[in-house]
Write a protein that holds these residues in place. Structure first.
Motif, mmCIF file in Angstrom:
data_model
loop_
_atom_site.group_PDB
_atom_site.id
_atom_site.type_symbol
_atom_site.label_atom_id
_atom_site.label_comp_id
_atom_site.label_asym_id
_atom_site.label_seq_id
_atom_site.Cartn_x
_atom_site.Cartn_y
_atom_site.Cartn_z
ATOM 1 N N GLY A 8 22.755 -4.420 62.136
ATOM 2 C CA GLY A 8 22.634 -5.815 62.667
ATOM 3 C C GLY A 8 23.733 -6.624 62.105
ATOM 4 N N GLU A 9 23.500 -7.926 61.780
ATOM 5 C CA GLU A 9 24.456 -8.981 61.425
ATOM 6 C C GLU A 9 24.296 -9.301 59.959
ATOM 7 O OE1 GLU A 9 25.505 -11.425 65.633
ATOM 8 O OE2 GLU A 9 24.564 -12.278 64.063
ATOM 9 N N ARG A 10 25.204 -9.600 59.439
ATOM 10 C CA ARG A 10 25.285 -10.196 57.844
ATOM 11 C C ARG A 10 26.279 -11.398 57.965
ATOM 12 N NH1 ARG A 10 26.624 -5.261 56.351
ATOM 13 N NH2 ARG A 10 28.478 -6.022 55.168
ATOM 14 N N VAL A 11 25.907 -12.567 57.263
ATOM 15 C CA VAL A 11 26.618 -13.642 57.179
ATOM 16 C C VAL A 11 27.018 -13.741 55.735
ATOM 17 C CG1 VAL A 11 26.766 -16.418 57.390
ATOM 18 C CG2 VAL A 11 25.435 -14.825 59.001
ATOM 19 N N TRP A 12 28.416 -14.015 55.455
ATOM 20 C CA TRP A 12 29.075 -14.183 54.151
ATOM 21 C C TRP A 12 29.828 -15.199 54.089
ATOM 22 C CZ3 TRP A 12 34.037 -13.799 55.150
ATOM 23 C CH2 TRP A 12 34.460 -12.783 56.360
ATOM 24 N N VAL A 13 30.155 -15.517 52.648
ATOM 25 C CA VAL A 13 31.012 -16.713 52.457
ATOM 26 C C VAL A 13 32.236 -16.129 51.410
ATOM 27 C CG1 VAL A 13 31.008 -18.689 50.929
ATOM 28 C CG2 VAL A 13 28.879 -18.295 52.317
ATOM 29 N N ARG A 14 33.058 -16.735 52.158
ATOM 30 C CA ARG A 14 34.535 -16.378 51.356
ATOM 31 C C ARG A 14 34.731 -14.778 51.005
ATOM 32 N NH1 ARG A 14 32.687 -21.107 47.837
ATOM 33 N NH2 ARG A 14 33.535 -22.808 49.004
ATOM 34 N N GLU A 46 21.866 -24.519 47.751
ATOM 35 C CA GLU A 46 22.795 -23.462 47.423
ATOM 36 C C GLU A 46 24.139 -23.574 48.157
ATOM 37 O OE1 GLU A 46 20.458 -20.540 49.599
ATOM 38 O OE2 GLU A 46 18.754 -20.608 48.356
ATOM 39 N N TRP A 47 24.042 -24.043 49.327
ATOM 40 C CA TRP A 47 25.468 -24.630 50.043
ATOM 41 C C TRP A 47 26.310 -25.692 48.966
ATOM 42 C CZ3 TRP A 47 27.358 -29.065 52.561
ATOM 43 C CH2 TRP A 47 28.499 -28.912 53.352
ATOM 44 N N ASP A 48 25.838 -26.584 48.352
ATOM 45 C CA ASP A 48 26.257 -27.405 47.536
ATOM 46 C C ASP A 48 26.772 -26.522 46.420
ATOM 47 O OD1 ASP A 48 27.304 -29.855 46.884
ATOM 48 O OD2 ASP A 48 25.564 -29.961 45.162
ATOM 49 N N GLN A 49 26.202 -25.797 45.715
ATOM 50 C CA GLN A 49 26.526 -25.223 44.698
ATOM 51 C C GLN A 49 27.570 -24.003 44.903
ATOM 52 O OE1 GLN A 49 23.063 -23.368 43.228
ATOM 53 N NE2 GLN A 49 21.944 -25.269 42.715
ATOM 54 N N LEU A 50 27.939 -23.681 46.201
ATOM 55 C CA LEU A 50 28.998 -22.766 46.423
ATOM 56 C C LEU A 50 30.113 -23.549 46.887
ATOM 57 C CD1 LEU A 50 27.011 -20.300 49.019
ATOM 58 C CD2 LEU A 50 28.099 -19.771 46.399
ATOM 59 N N ASP A 51 30.182 -24.889 46.285
ATOM 60 C CA ASP A 51 31.323 -25.979 46.661
ATOM 61 C C ASP A 51 31.400 -26.121 48.235
ATOM 62 O OD1 ASP A 51 32.031 -26.276 44.101
ATOM 63 O OD2 ASP A 51 32.922 -24.636 43.885
ATOM 64 N N ARG A 52 30.402 -25.936 48.751
ATOM 65 C CA ARG A 52 30.334 -26.582 50.384
ATOM 66 C C ARG A 52 31.374 -25.897 51.105
ATOM 67 N NH1 ARG A 52 28.681 -33.001 50.436
ATOM 68 N NH2 ARG A 52 26.972 -32.927 48.680
ATOM 69 N N PRO A 53 31.142 -24.706 51.313
ATOM 70 C CA PRO A 53 32.238 -23.967 51.899
ATOM 71 C C PRO A 53 32.183 -24.338 53.625
ATOM 72 C CG PRO A 53 30.236 -22.410 51.536
ATOM 73 C CD PRO A 53 30.068 -23.738 50.794
ATOM 74 N N ALA A 54 33.694 -24.559 53.998
ATOM 75 C CA ALA A 54 33.664 -25.023 55.236
ATOM 76 C C ALA A 54 33.186 -23.884 56.593
ATOM 77 C CB ALA A 54 34.907 -25.636 55.761
ATOM 78 N N ASP A 55 33.435 -24.069 57.552
ATOM 79 C CA ASP A 55 33.156 -23.182 58.485
ATOM 80 C C ASP A 55 33.916 -21.788 58.551
ATOM 81 O OD1 ASP A 55 34.337 -24.996 59.849
ATOM 82 O OD2 ASP A 55 34.856 -24.098 61.564
ATOM 83 N N ALA A 56 35.320 -22.233 58.267
ATOM 84 C CA ALA A 56 36.301 -21.008 58.202
ATOM 85 C C ALA A 56 36.021 -20.377 56.961
ATOM 86 C CB ALA A 56 37.651 -21.688 58.168
ATOM 87 N N GLU A 57 35.310 -20.699 56.103
ATOM 88 C CA GLU A 57 35.079 -19.730 54.776
ATOM 89 C C GLU A 57 33.911 -18.896 54.786
ATOM 90 O OE1 GLU A 57 36.133 -22.214 51.000
ATOM 91 O OE2 GLU A 57 35.280 -23.551 52.250
ATOM 92 N N VAL A 58 33.165 -19.086 56.168
ATOM 93 C CA VAL A 58 31.979 -18.623 56.339
ATOM 94 C C VAL A 58 32.388 -17.328 57.510
ATOM 95 C CG1 VAL A 58 29.508 -18.404 57.172
ATOM 96 C CG2 VAL A 58 30.677 -20.382 55.922
ATOM 97 N N GLY A 59 31.843 -16.221 57.288
ATOM 98 C CA GLY A 59 32.121 -14.969 58.211
ATOM 99 C C GLY A 59 30.986 -14.202 58.537
ATOM 100 N N LEU A 60 30.861 -13.272 59.497
ATOM 101 C CA LEU A 60 30.068 -12.331 59.838
ATOM 102 C C LEU A 60 30.556 -10.903 59.880
ATOM 103 C CD1 LEU A 60 27.479 -12.471 61.697
ATOM 104 C CD2 LEU A 60 28.675 -12.543 63.807
ATOM 105 N N THR A 61 29.621 -10.079 59.615
ATOM 106 C CA THR A 61 29.864 -8.599 59.753
ATOM 107 C C THR A 61 28.966 -8.093 60.740
ATOM 108 O OG1 THR A 61 30.757 -8.272 57.478
ATOM 109 C CG2 THR A 61 30.031 -6.497 58.630
ATOM 110 N N VAL A 62 29.201 -7.353 61.727
ATOM 111 C CA VAL A 62 28.162 -6.480 62.626
ATOM 112 C C VAL A 62 28.331 -5.090 62.621
ATOM 113 C CG1 VAL A 62 27.751 -6.468 65.105
ATOM 114 C CG2 VAL A 62 28.573 -8.611 64.317
ATOM 115 N N SER A 63 27.166 -4.748 62.361
ATOM 116 C CA SER A 63 26.974 -3.212 62.358
ATOM 117 C C SER A 63 25.840 -2.733 63.110
ATOM 118 C CB SER A 63 26.934 -2.603 60.666
ATOM 119 O OG SER A 63 25.617 -3.147 60.151
ATOM 120 N N SER A 64 25.812 -1.214 62.912
ATOM 121 C CA SER A 64 24.794 -0.842 63.859
ATOM 122 C C SER A 64 23.459 -1.155 63.022
ATOM 123 C CB SER A 64 24.475 0.741 63.766
ATOM 124 O OG SER A 64 24.688 1.315 62.396
#
Length: 366
Positions: free
Chosen positions: A349-355, A329-347
């Protein structure tokens, strides 16, 4: 023996040459020597233990190096060597975090994890004592930090409490900096930020590595932002992990893999796989000088992958198959680097997202 003043000046110059210090921060670092915030007894981390620093020469060199200095082992209950439980962090990492924090005059800042008081001292010198609050769960560490800070002429507000809950009495804050690793960013901290406020924290991942994250509080009360490079910090006490159940090695299964272990050791993949495979731990090591990684889920399943592509699995769950799926899956997304991965924190919980939140990373079943 290393001259403390020359050594400190050389350390500050090194940080500046790496582009880690603005002119304002360089002036602060120059007037805030690290040596003033270290107890008499310190340790350094060897590969498998904490080793006491016993000579004046070694201490002098360590204090002005870009290395962490361990200042407590086993929560202060043992003489050591033991497990490191508090430290004066690597100066370059502190400078990186302060850069990400992006403080401005007149801003109210909360630090989680006072430890020796060094970061509180840097913030106090930059902003003024009345704008800095620092929370520490260990009363003895807080008292020691107060002595160090007072001797240097600083009197920020020091609070003894569990930093996972922040310090609501001083809220709202413009900036929050967490100087211990968290498994999840506590939403309670987000609620103590002003809208537009920034939180910087090292978030520890089970899957290979931890990373800094920089979150900005949004209008809707959530906080979102990108990861910003790897980081290794001691965990917040309430966020320490447990070993769980060891893998059942009674019926090993061997095969080859399309994903050699070296392919898994990038920060971008670690962040992605950590979100897809919650609770799965990956550890890097060497066997006979060759790379080997171990994965386990704490529920009796595990796998060992060798550099030649051989995988041996244990237990009822095919963990390496999960790693392979995440890698595809990561390869199909063109191998996003760590700076292209992010986090959202809400009441919720957490969600990880790409780009920029275009791809949500959902946990896999298993």
């Amino acid at each position: 023996m290393t001259d403390p003043r020359r050594g400190h000046a050389a350390l500050v110059r090194l940080l500046d040459e790496r582009g880690l210090l603005s002119p304002e921060w360089r002036a602060v670092w120059e007037q805030t020597p690290r040596a003033a915030y270290l107890p008499e007894r310190i340790w350094r981390q060897d590969p498998d233990r904490c080793r006491p620093v016993t000579t004046a020469e070694e201490r002098a060199a360590l204090v002005v190096s870009d290395e962490p200095v361990i200042t407590q082992v086993d929560d202060g209950t043992a003489d050591g060597p033991g497990v490191a439980t508090s430290s004066n962090s690597m100066p370059s990492m502190v400078a990186r975090m302060l850069n990400l924090l992006d403080v401005h005059d007149g801003q109210n800042v909360l630090e989680i994890g006072t430890a020796t008081g060094y970061v509180a001292a840097l913030l106090s010198a930059r902003l003024g004592d009345r704008y800095v609050t620092s929370v520490e769960i260990d009363a003895s560490l807080s008292a020691q930090a107060e002595r160090f800070l007072s001797a240097a002429g600083h009197r920020p507000r020091l609070v003894v409490s569990d930093g996972a809950h922040g310090w609501r009495e001083g809220a709202p804050y413009d900036r929050i900096i967490v100087t211990c690793a968290v498994r999840q960013v506590p939403y309670e901290l987000v609620t103590q930020l002003r809208r537009g406020g920034v939180l910087v924290a090292p978030r520890v991942g089970d899957f290979w590595c931890g990373a800094l994250v920089r979150l900005t509080r949004d209008e809707d009360g959530t906080a979102s932002g990108p990861f910003a490079g790897t980081a290794t910090y001691m965990p917040m006490r309430s966020h320490r992990g447990t070993d769980g159940t060891a893998p059942d090695t009674s019926a090993p299964r061997s095969r080859t893999t399309e994903v050699p272990p070296q392919e898994t050791l990038t920060p971008g993949f670690a962040l992605y796989a950590g979100a897809r495979l919650p609770g799965v731990t990956l550890v890097e090591g060497r066997e006979g000088g060759r790379l080997r990684v171990w994965v386990q889920d704490g529920r009796g399943s595990g796998a060992v992958a060798d550099a030649d592509g051989t995988v041996t699995e244990f237990g009822s769950r095919s963990l390496w198959s999960g790693v392979e799926s995440a890698w595809r899956e990561w390869d199909q997304l063109d191998r996003p680097a760590d700076a292209e991965v992010g986090l959202t924190v809400s009441s919720a919980g957490e969600r990880v997202w790409v780009r920029a939140r275009t791809e949500e990373v959902d946990p896999a079943a298993g």
